[in-house]
Design a protein around this motif. Structure first.
Motif, PDB file in Angstrom:
ATOM      1  N   GLU A  48       0.838  -1.190   0.000  1.00 62.46           N
ATOM      2  CA  GLU A  48       0.000   0.000   0.000  1.00 62.46           C
ATOM      3  C   GLU A  48       0.879   1.248   0.000  1.00 62.46           C
ATOM      4  O   GLU A  48       1.773   1.377   0.844  1.00 62.46           O
ATOM      5  CB  GLU A  48      -0.883  -0.014   1.247  1.00 62.46           C
ATOM      6  CG  GLU A  48      -1.930   1.047   1.280  1.00 62.46           C
ATOM      7  CD  GLU A  48      -3.110   0.746   0.363  1.00 62.46           C
ATOM      8  OE1 GLU A  48      -3.709   1.714  -0.122  1.00 62.46           O
ATOM      9  OE2 GLU A  48      -3.428  -0.436   0.136  1.00 62.46           O
ATOM     10  N   ASP A  54       0.975   5.136   0.714  1.00 58.89           N
ATOM     11  CA  ASP A  54       0.256   6.188   1.425  1.00 58.89           C
ATOM     12  C   ASP A  54       0.755   7.532   0.909  1.00 58.89           C
ATOM     13  O   ASP A  54       1.875   7.945   1.213  1.00 58.89           O
ATOM     14  CB  ASP A  54       0.496   6.063   2.929  1.00 58.89           C
ATOM     15  CG  ASP A  54      -0.343   7.024   3.743  1.00 58.89           C
ATOM     16  OD1 ASP A  54      -0.592   8.157   3.277  1.00 58.89           O
ATOM     17  OD2 ASP A  54      -0.740   6.654   4.858  1.00 58.89           O
ATOM     18  N   GLN A  55      -0.082   8.213   0.123  1.00 58.61           N
ATOM     19  CA  GLN A  55       0.322   9.486  -0.470  1.00 58.61           C
ATOM     20  C   GLN A  55       0.489  10.579   0.571  1.00 58.61           C
ATOM     21  O   GLN A  55       1.355  11.432   0.436  1.00 58.61           O
ATOM     22  CB  GLN A  55      -0.683   9.918  -1.537  1.00 58.61           C
ATOM     23  CG  GLN A  55      -0.656   9.012  -2.749  1.00 58.61           C
ATOM     24  CD  GLN A  55      -1.645   9.416  -3.809  1.00 58.61           C
ATOM     25  OE1 GLN A  55      -2.700   9.983  -3.514  1.00 58.61           O
ATOM     26  NE2 GLN A  55      -1.321   9.117  -5.050  1.00 58.61           N
ATOM     27  N   SER A  56      -0.301  10.549   1.619  1.00 54.65           N
ATOM     28  CA  SER A  56      -0.209  11.595   2.638  1.00 54.65           C
ATOM     29  C   SER A  56       1.092  11.496   3.430  1.00 54.65           C
ATOM     30  O   SER A  56       1.659  12.513   3.830  1.00 54.65           O
ATOM     31  CB  SER A  56      -1.414  11.554   3.579  1.00 54.65           C
ATOM     32  OG  SER A  56      -1.438  10.341   4.311  1.00 54.65           O
ATOM     33  N   LEU A  57       1.577  10.266   3.660  1.00 50.88           N
ATOM     34  CA  LEU A  57       2.840  10.075   4.384  1.00 50.88           C
ATOM     35  C   LEU A  57       4.024   9.901   3.438  1.00 50.88           C
ATOM     36  O   LEU A  57       5.173   9.880   3.890  1.00 50.88           O
ATOM     37  CB  LEU A  57       2.739   8.840   5.297  1.00 50.88           C
ATOM     38  CG  LEU A  57       1.717   8.923   6.423  1.00 50.88           C
ATOM     39  CD1 LEU A  57       1.625   7.597   7.157  1.00 50.88           C
ATOM     40  CD2 LEU A  57       2.057  10.059   7.374  1.00 50.88           C
ATOM     41  N   ASN A  58       3.740   9.749   2.136  1.00 47.40           N
ATOM     42  CA  ASN A  58       4.769   9.541   1.122  1.00 47.40           C
ATOM     43  C   ASN A  58       5.657   8.343   1.467  1.00 47.40           C
ATOM     44  O   ASN A  58       6.883   8.428   1.481  1.00 47.40           O
ATOM     45  CB  ASN A  58       5.616  10.808   0.926  1.00 47.40           C
ATOM     46  CG  ASN A  58       6.308  10.824  -0.417  1.00 47.40           C
ATOM     47  OD1 ASN A  58       5.765  10.374  -1.416  1.00 47.40           O
ATOM     48  ND2 ASN A  58       7.523  11.347  -0.440  1.00 47.40           N
ATOM     49  N   GLU A  59       5.001   7.210   1.764  1.00 43.64           N
ATOM     50  CA  GLU A  59       5.729   5.993   2.089  1.00 43.64           C
ATOM     51  C   GLU A  59       4.988   4.768   1.565  1.00 43.64           C
ATOM     52  O   GLU A  59       3.775   4.799   1.349  1.00 43.64           O
ATOM     53  CB  GLU A  59       5.987   5.872   3.589  1.00 43.64           C
ATOM     54  CG  GLU A  59       4.748   5.784   4.429  1.00 43.64           C
ATOM     55  CD  GLU A  59       5.029   5.811   5.922  1.00 43.64           C
ATOM     56  OE1 GLU A  59       6.062   6.355   6.342  1.00 43.64           O
ATOM     57  OE2 GLU A  59       4.188   5.293   6.663  1.00 43.64           O
ATOM     58  N   SER A  80       4.138   0.763   2.160  1.00 42.16           N
ATOM     59  CA  SER A  80       4.051  -0.319   3.130  1.00 42.16           C
ATOM     60  C   SER A  80       4.104  -1.639   2.361  1.00 42.16           C
ATOM     61  O   SER A  80       3.121  -2.045   1.726  1.00 42.16           O
ATOM     62  CB  SER A  80       2.748  -0.210   3.916  1.00 42.16           C
ATOM     63  OG  SER A  80       2.595  -1.326   4.761  1.00 42.16           O
ATOM     64  N   ILE A 136       7.971  -0.695   6.104  1.00 39.70           N
ATOM     65  CA  ILE A 136       7.680   0.643   5.593  1.00 39.70           C
ATOM     66  C   ILE A 136       8.925   1.170   4.883  1.00 39.70           C
ATOM     67  O   ILE A 136      10.029   1.104   5.428  1.00 39.70           O
ATOM     68  CB  ILE A 136       7.291   1.610   6.734  1.00 39.70           C
ATOM     69  CG1 ILE A 136       6.098   1.078   7.527  1.00 39.70           C
ATOM     70  CG2 ILE A 136       7.047   3.014   6.195  1.00 39.70           C
ATOM     71  CD1 ILE A 136       4.816   0.967   6.746  1.00 39.70           C
TER      72      ILE A 136
END
Length: 87
Positions: free
Chosen positions: A11, A13-18, A20, A32
């Motif tokens: 996955e 996560d665009q908001s955290l730019n990471e 998983s 991560i």
């Protein structure tokens, strides 16, 4: 955003730019990756993509997962897809 590759899936996560990481080949995992970590793995594989013996990936610092030369190329493609998602 879920990313399903030939070798890895996970996955982003665009908001955290990471990213998983949830699967390597058929093995479940949970890691991560920040952008710099993804870049380091990608660059290492690019340098070693022609190694005829393949590579070994370690999951949980215990389980060894062998990647053939063709699987390394598939993983590089998977990583390129994930790398394009970082901003």
């Amino acid at each position: 955003m879920f990313v399903e590759g030939k070798i890895i899936s996970g996955e982003f996560d665009q908001s955290l730019n990471e990213f998983s990481l949830q699967r390597v080949k058929s093995f479940e995992t949970q890691s991560i990756f920040k952008e710099c970590q993804m870049e380091a793995v990608y660059n290492y594989l690019i340098k070693h993509e022609r190694d005829s013996d393949g590579q070994i990936v370690t999951l949980y610092d215990q389980m060894l997962v062998r990647l053939t030369q063709s699987e390394i190329n598939e993983l590089i493609s998977d990583l390129e897809r994930v790398k394009s998602l970082y901003h």
